[in-house]
Design an enzyme around this catalytic site. Structure first.
Site, short mmCIF file in Angstrom:
data_model
loop_
_atom_site.label_atom_id
_atom_site.label_comp_id
_atom_site.label_asym_id
_atom_site.label_seq_id
_atom_site.Cartn_x
_atom_site.Cartn_y
_atom_site.Cartn_z
N HIS A 60 0.83 -1.21 0.00
CA HIS A 60 0.00 0.00 0.00
C HIS A 60 0.86 1.26 0.00
CE1 HIS A 60 0.47 0.50 4.43
NE2 HIS A 60 0.35 -0.81 4.48
N LEU A 63 -0.21 7.48 -3.93
CA LEU A 63 0.39 8.13 -5.10
C LEU A 63 -0.27 9.47 -5.40
CD1 LEU A 63 1.04 5.12 -7.54
CD2 LEU A 63 2.65 6.35 -6.09
N ASP A 305 4.35 2.40 3.69
CA ASP A 305 3.30 3.36 4.04
C ASP A 305 3.67 4.74 3.48
OD1 ASP A 305 0.81 4.02 5.03
OD2 ASP A 305 1.57 4.59 7.00
#
Length: 434
Positions: A60, A63, A305
């Site tokens: 994860h 962006l 993260d």
């Protein structure tokens, strides 16, 4: 036909239980058997003294595109991923508009293809507009390429919504990546509630904010048979709950971040907003519990993260600054320092948590391995090179890291995607994308 020969490296592939010095041969974008006799290739890389492993995978990553392009774009974020050794990343849906329908999931995939850097798999929103009230179009999102589901950093507080989401995603064999935190307990907090929050006069977030939600999510996963993945767990008691649940056979997994392994809440004494993260940095006993969970395989994933923010957003008072670290380009050296050089994990154990673990979570059958016939995503790591993190040299558009100026060891030297060398570290004082 194109060929690539990686010669003389230490090949570490936990998926096939491989750990030996040898050569790796790639033909037409896939791992191939080493030809007999004299081996020639279109290109040969001398990997002597280096680790050759499956391309790293981050489950994860934020962006920001569309909607927050001043922080990051899919192009810049994937360039940062390559520089960090990642060949595949899962893209969080917390954009504007969020990825809560098929068209938005397809947009992420299309933009990633245009960028031509690493693979990007979109994560679909669990609820419409990330509001936590009404389920998104789960089936359509899967048709659009969603590998799993998440509301990003927004906890799903409504237990009935979460229960129905677990029931529904179970039908498709997909996981829900959840940020386990009770919003009311975390509201307004800037750091872990404890000794240093009292000393500094800063509003704290109790560990219970995470632990209560972890217990609820485990209970719902046990009730529904769905797969809940807890993102960036940070509390000792959370680890205990997850360990016990996994022993009972509950379909719960979790990941930890490098910054929760490398830092403690003591860092906030500087009042530097770069140390403000969500969940907050914890005291040393919590950090040791995270490391123990990695060692006994309770935790099978490490994620960056990655939460990029433009400088004008992050460099301000602690109360006003958003939480998060720009993490893709520093995960590898931080983990080498905190886990491998410190003797907590072996190289195969660590590599498993950034290849096998996330590949399984996202259902990426042909990635996370160097098995013959699989997609030739490969990372070549110099494990000993000493270098200094320079945020100004990041491929990411953002610079929000508390590790700027820290001297570290180990970095990705080559990142190969589908047999194509997409990144090559040209020097040890900076990084250059292709």
């Amino acid at each position: 036909m194109t060929t690539l020969l990686i010669r003389g490296g230490r090949i570490v592939d936990p998926a096939t239980d491989t750990d030996a010095v040898g050569d790796l041969f790639i033909r037409d974008g896939r791992i191939a058997d080493l030809p007999t006799g004299e081996v020639t290739a279109d290109r040969t890389i001398d990997a002597s003294g280096m680790i050759v492993c499956p391309g790293l995978i981050d489950a994860h990553v934020a962006l920001r595109e569309p909607g927050f392009d001043e922080d990051e774009t899919i192009r810049s974020g994937t360039a940062a991923a390559l520089a960090g050794g990642f060949t595949t990343i899962g893209c969080l849906p917390d954009t504007n508009p969020p990825v809560d329908n098929r068209a938005s999931a397809e947009f992420v995939t299309l933009q990633a293809e245009r960028a031509g850097n690493c693979h990007v798999v979109p994560l679909g929103a669990v609820t419409k507009k990330l509001a936590g009230e009404e389920l998104a179009e789960i089936g359509q999102l899967i048709d659009g390429g969603a590998a799993a589901f998440s509301d990003g950093k927004r906890p799903i507080a409504n237990s009935e919504v979460m229960r129905r989401a677990l029931q529904y995603t179970r039908m498709f064999g997909k996981a829900i990546l959840h940020h386990p935190q009770v919003p009311e307990l975390a509201h307004g907090g800037v750091m872990h509630e404890g000794h240093y929050s009292m000393l500094l006069g800063l509003r704290g977030i109790p560990a219970a904010a995470e632990e209560i939600m972890v217990r609820r999510d485990i209970a719902l996963a046990e009730d529904t048979g769905g797969h809940v993945h807890l993102m960036a767990v940070s509390s000792r008691s959370s680890i205990d709950e997850i360990r016990q649940a996994r022993e009972r056979g509950v379909n719960v997994t979790a990941d930890v971040t490098p910054h929760h392994l490398a830092l403690t809440d003591e860092s906030l004494q500087t009042y530097d907003s770069h140390y403000k993260v969500d969940p907050p940095l914890r005291p040393r006993d919590h950090v040791m519990a995270l490391i123990d969970a990695l060692k006994d395989d309770t935790i099978k994933l490490i994620s960056s993260d990655h939460q990029p923010y433009a400088s004008e957003k992050k460099v301000c008072e602690l109360d006003l600054a958003p939480s998060g670290i720009c993490g893709l380009e520093t995960l590898l050296p931080l983990c080498i320092g905190t886990l491998i050089r410190s003797g907590h994990l072996s190289w195969p154990q660590f590599i498993s948590k950034v290849t096998v673990g996330p590949a399984k979570l996202l259902g990426l059958a042909e990635r996370g391995t160097l098995a013959v016939g699989s997609i030739a995503d490969v990372t070549i790591v110099d494990p000993d090179v000493e270098w200094t993190i320079n945020a100004q040299a990041f491929q990411s558009m953002s610079r929000n890291t508390p590790f700027d100026g820290r001297t570290v060891h180990g970095r990705a030297q080559y990142t190969i995607v589908g047999g194509d060398v997409r990144y090559e570290c040209r020097e040890n004082v900076g990084a250059d994308a292709r």
